[in-house]
Design a protein around this motif. Structure first.
Motif, PDB file in Angstrom:
ATOM      1  N   ILE A   1       0.621   4.065  -2.880  1.00  0.00           N
ATOM      2  CA  ILE A   1       0.278   5.444  -2.532  1.00  0.00           C
ATOM      3  C   ILE A   1       1.404   6.398  -2.909  1.00  0.00           C
ATOM      4  CG2 ILE A   1      -0.152   7.018  -0.613  1.00  0.00           C
ATOM      5  CD1 ILE A   1      -1.648   4.659   0.739  1.00  0.00           C
ATOM      6  N   SER A   2       2.639   6.050  -2.566  1.00  0.00           N
ATOM      7  CA  SER A   2       3.755   6.941  -2.878  1.00  0.00           C
ATOM      8  C   SER A   2       4.038   6.960  -4.372  1.00  0.00           C
ATOM      9  CB  SER A   2       5.014   6.509  -2.109  1.00  0.00           C
ATOM     10  OG  SER A   2       5.408   5.224  -2.500  1.00  0.00           O
TER      11      SER A   2
ATOM     12  N   LEU B   1       0.819  -1.205   0.000  1.00  0.00           N
ATOM     13  CA  LEU B   1       0.000   0.000   0.000  1.00  0.00           C
ATOM     14  C   LEU B   1       0.854   1.255   0.000  1.00  0.00           C
ATOM     15  CD1 LEU B   1      -2.858  -1.022   2.455  1.00  0.00           C
ATOM     16  CD2 LEU B   1      -2.967  -0.816  -0.035  1.00  0.00           C
TER      17      LEU B   1
ATOM     18  N   SER C   1       1.720   6.850  -6.729  1.00  0.00           N
ATOM     19  CA  SER C   1       0.705   7.654  -7.401  1.00  0.00           C
ATOM     20  C   SER C   1       0.923   9.152  -7.182  1.00  0.00           C
ATOM     21  CB  SER C   1      -0.690   7.257  -6.918  1.00  0.00           C
ATOM     22  OG  SER C   1      -0.829   7.532  -5.531  1.00  0.00           O
ATOM     23  N   ARG C   2       1.661   9.510  -6.140  1.00  0.00           N
ATOM     24  CA  ARG C   2       1.928  10.927  -5.870  1.00  0.00           C
ATOM     25  C   ARG C   2       2.970  11.507  -6.811  1.00  0.00           C
ATOM     26  NH1 ARG C   2       2.383  11.034   0.736  1.00  0.00           N
ATOM     27  NH2 ARG C   2       0.193  10.670   1.170  1.00  0.00           N
TER      28      ARG C   2
END
Length: 53
Positions: free
Chosen positions: A48-49, A44, A51-52
């Motif tokens: 998450i990182s 996860l 997609s940033r």
């Protein structure tokens, strides 16, 4: 998904099955759960990182 992360998840599943079949190896179930949770958190965090950026 990283190949090492996939390998950790597979090992966690195998340990969970072995721990479920043999009560003498019940601690393997806890190890599998802990490793599985760590692998899930790492996956996860990677998603998450990723997609940033």
């Amino acid at each position: 998904m990283n190949i090492a992360l996939l390998l950790v998840i597979v090992i966690a599943v195998v340990l969970a099955i072995v721990g479920g079949l043999n009560t003498a190896l019940n601690w393997l179930l806890w190890v599998a759960l802990i490793v599985g949770v760590i692998a899930l958190i790492a996956f996860l965090f990677r998603v998450i990182s990723g997609s940033r950026s």
